[in-house]
Structures are given as C-alpha cells and as structure tokens.
Design a protein around this motif. Sequence first.
Motif, PDB file in Angstrom:
ATOM      1  N   VAL A 131      -6.932  19.540   6.064  1.00  0.00           N
ATOM      2  CA  VAL A 131      -7.261  18.904   7.336  1.00  0.00           C
ATOM      3  C   VAL A 131      -7.230  19.972   8.422  1.00  0.00           C
ATOM      4  O   VAL A 131      -6.279  20.748   8.509  1.00  0.00           O
ATOM      5  CB  VAL A 131      -6.289  17.767   7.680  1.00  0.00           C
ATOM      6  N   ALA A 166      -8.814  20.858  12.702  1.00  0.00           N
ATOM      7  CA  ALA A 166      -9.370  20.292  13.931  1.00  0.00           C
ATOM      8  C   ALA A 166     -10.632  21.050  14.284  1.00  0.00           C
ATOM      9  O   ALA A 166     -10.640  22.288  14.323  1.00  0.00           O
ATOM     10  CB  ALA A 166      -8.356  20.383  15.067  1.00  0.00           C
ATOM     11  N   LEU A 175     -10.860  15.295  13.762  1.00  0.00           N
ATOM     12  CA  LEU A 175     -10.163  15.794  12.587  1.00  0.00           C
ATOM     13  C   LEU A 175     -11.170  15.930  11.454  1.00  0.00           C
ATOM     14  O   LEU A 175     -11.963  15.012  11.201  1.00  0.00           O
ATOM     15  CB  LEU A 175      -9.053  14.835  12.168  1.00  0.00           C
ATOM     16  N   CYS A 223     -11.551  16.550   7.438  1.00  0.00           N
ATOM     17  CA  CYS A 223     -10.904  16.572   6.128  1.00  0.00           C
ATOM     18  C   CYS A 223     -11.912  17.076   5.110  1.00  0.00           C
ATOM     19  O   CYS A 223     -13.019  16.531   4.988  1.00  0.00           O
ATOM     20  CB  CYS A 223     -10.406  15.185   5.734  1.00  0.00           C
ATOM     21  N   CYS A 251      -4.978  12.453   5.559  1.00  0.00           N
ATOM     22  CA  CYS A 251      -6.268  12.294   4.875  1.00  0.00           C
ATOM     23  C   CYS A 251      -5.973  12.025   3.413  1.00  0.00           C
ATOM     24  O   CYS A 251      -5.260  12.807   2.764  1.00  0.00           O
ATOM     25  CB  CYS A 251      -7.116  13.552   5.049  1.00  0.00           C
ATOM     26  N   PRO A 282      -3.228  20.749  17.068  1.00  0.00           N
ATOM     27  CA  PRO A 282      -4.115  21.801  16.552  1.00  0.00           C
ATOM     28  C   PRO A 282      -3.755  23.189  17.080  1.00  0.00           C
ATOM     29  O   PRO A 282      -2.887  23.342  17.934  1.00  0.00           O
ATOM     30  CB  PRO A 282      -5.490  21.342  17.059  1.00  0.00           C
TER      31      PRO A 282
END
Length: 462
Positions: free
Chosen positions: A141, A143, A160, A162, A320, A375
């Motif tokens: 994951v 940003a 976000l 993933c 995620c 982040p």
Amino acid sequence: MTLLTILIISFFFPIGYLTVTIEPLPPVVVGETVTLKCNFKTDGRLREIVWYRVTDGGTIKQKIFTYDAMFNTNYSHMEDYRKREDLVYQSTVRLPEVRISDNGPYECHVGIYDRATREKVVLASGNVFLTVMSPPNNISVSAENCPAPFSRYQAQNFTLLCTAKGGKPAPSVYFKRDGELIEVISYIHPSAVAEDGGGSAGVRGARPLISRDLDDTKLQRSLSLLDPEGRPARLFTESPERGRNPGQHTQSQQQQPSPATEVIPETVVSREFPRWVQSTDPLYYFSHTHIPQSDGSVLVQARLTWTLNPQLDNDAMFSCEVKHPALSMPMQTEVTLAAPKGPKLLMTPTRAKVGDTVRITVQGFQVGAGNEVFPEPLFTWTRVGGRLLDGSAEWDGKELILERVPAELNGSMYRCTAQNPLGSTDTHTRLIVFGECIIPYWCQLLNPLQSNIETLCVPCRG
C-alpha cells in the motif's frame, strides 16, 4: 464389392479399434505436483504413446514424453486374430512443482498396429487443459502523489494505492478502515480506459452510500453527486459527451465532482477555523486496473480516493485485503495515517570545524515504536534569518549538506519543516563551528571594552 464380400473380409481380417480419453484435472496451485493420466482401450497391438504440450494457440506442439513399444516386450501379443480382446492401458506423466508457464492444453497421442495389415498404424488422441493458479506473492500500500505539502485552508484529494503482484487469475482487492469494510463508489480509472483503447469512463456499479445526518451542509454535499435531472454526476475522469458546444461543456465541468473532492459551499471553509469536511462519513471512490505480465500473472492496482480530513483521518488504520482462489484466507497489509511529529535530526560531524562538510539528516520521528509516518513527508530546510550557504532560500530533501562551512555560520539556526497531507511540524537545530578565530581588521579598530565586540567580531569559538 458385394456386402457378403465385405463381411467375409471383416471376419477374417478384423479392423482394430482405439479409443483415447484423458482424465480431467481440477485447477492446481503453483508448486504442486500434477499427474496427467491418459486412458485408452484397444484390441490391437500398441505401437507408441506420445505426450505433447500445446503452445501458441495450438500452432506449436512440444513433445514431453514418448513410449515406443517396439523396444518393450511388456505388451499383449494376440495369437488369435479372429478373437476380439479388449486391452485397457493407462499412460501417466508427472509434472513436479508446476509453474505458471505450465498452464495450457496437453495432448496424448496413441498409435496401434492395424490388425488387418499389421503394418498400418491407427492413431487416436485425447486432450486436457491444465489450469495453473498462482496466489499473489506481494501486496503493498502506498500513497499516490506523495510526498505532498499540507494545506490548512484547502481540501485535498487523497488516494491509497494497493498493488498485488504475481496472481493468476487476477485477485479481488478491497479496502477496510479500522477493520470495517469501506462502502465505495466504483469508477473507471483513466489508465484503465487507455488500456482498453479509449472510450468514456463512468460510474459503474455504484454501491449504496453510508447513511448520514441530513443537515444543510451534508444535504448539499450529497446532492452534489447528482446532475440536474437527479442522475449520478459524471466524474472528471469521464470524457464529455459528443455534440456539446463549448459553453455547455464548461458548465458541465462545474457540476462534476472529482473522484474525491466534493462540491462544498464556500461558507464551509474558514481561514481561521478549517472546516472543509463536515461529515464523519466521507465518500470513497474505488477503481482498479489489471495489467497482464509476461509470466502469465496479472498485476492488480486498486485505488481508494476520498477528501482527506486531517482531524478525522489522523491515526486511522487502512488495510488492503486480497482474495484469491489459491489462498485459504485473504492476504492483508495495513498502514496508519499519521501526521509528522517532532523530526529527530542528526548532525555530522558532531564537532564541526571551519572548512568541514556538515550534514544534517532526518533520522526519524518521535512517534510510536515503529517510528513511521505515513504518507511520506516532504522535508524543507531553511535558515532562520538568512539564506542557505548556496544562496537559496530553501532546500527540499531528507538531508541538508553544507559544504566547507565558514566561520561566519557559527551559531546559525536551521529549520526543518516536515509535512504531509495530514499536518506539518518544525524542528530547529543550531550549528556550532569550532576553529581558530580570525578577527577582521576593522574589528581591531574597535574598543575592546565595547560590549558588542564579541557578537560582531568573533564568528567562531576556539
């Protein structure tokens, strides 16, 4: 030739028969051992068995196993050709530790000698498709569009990303917040449209929105997602409808919310008290793209986009999760959104002298045991009350380098500003330069008894 003659020939020289079947296979997982079984029934004498792996859509057949009965005495010899005897055979091929590249069709070819001529070979074949599954071997994951600065007076989109790698077939991906499944609005990501050869993207499969209190702000916030006729508004990722004139296109753009930033009344935003998000139930937008890989797997990228609220989203945990038929339980990776707090700075060398190269580096933050901020922050360096050594007003990066520091920098203060979309913080450090003091000539003309001579004329410490 009369029918009687055909019957007589068939009686004295019967034609052999051959049937071939391959047992079907369930999907297998990479690394398992697979056994291909070819069953065939005949009343003739076996000549050969050949296994093929079919590639390139059937244009290429790669031979993987051959059995030649001419050099094997273990076969049935029929003395009475008038007697029909059925023989059942089975040929097996083991594929240990299958890989994704083993996925595809396989064929079993069997040849027997014709009972009538003993020279002619009768052929028959069967086929089976081997489906190889591979669970994702890596999920992460991150940003998008980070590092990014913090804005106190403007709402920001936050996404976000993933990424799931190594899956075959493509896995399903979804997001959770603090352990709860997130209700999302699905839309097509622009990159997915480009991969499909163009076309307009739109809202697809919109899920029911989370219930919310209908005060004036939230009501307008919900209505902003509808067009004047009450239908779901088109997102900025969509192409405008053909046939509109420029005036209509401009007006439609003003009515379209982006995948995260929603149409909010001007009165909501206050420069003194930031209140750009009024609801505890934000609208989440979800999209995903599938990218085929050269090894046959599929890389899946899923995006979750919403309007960030630093007050509500700080310390929120997003996860995620990836589901795949080759996995007994979902794979999961998680991140916790956090604003930077108190960067810890390290200066080397610890005792700087005139002419040294000094490095001031961010070593971490004063948060938790993990010492992580997500982040990724943006670091900006400035010198309090002046410019940096190279003459610039500021410097971006995790490390500030001062080459060949002069004595004049002794006692100068440096500020490191760390910021991400959730907030910002400053940390100061003072540079002390040790070395031999050199007093300028004009300082020697001053009265040594003056109280400010040490401040004005001694730029370093011995």
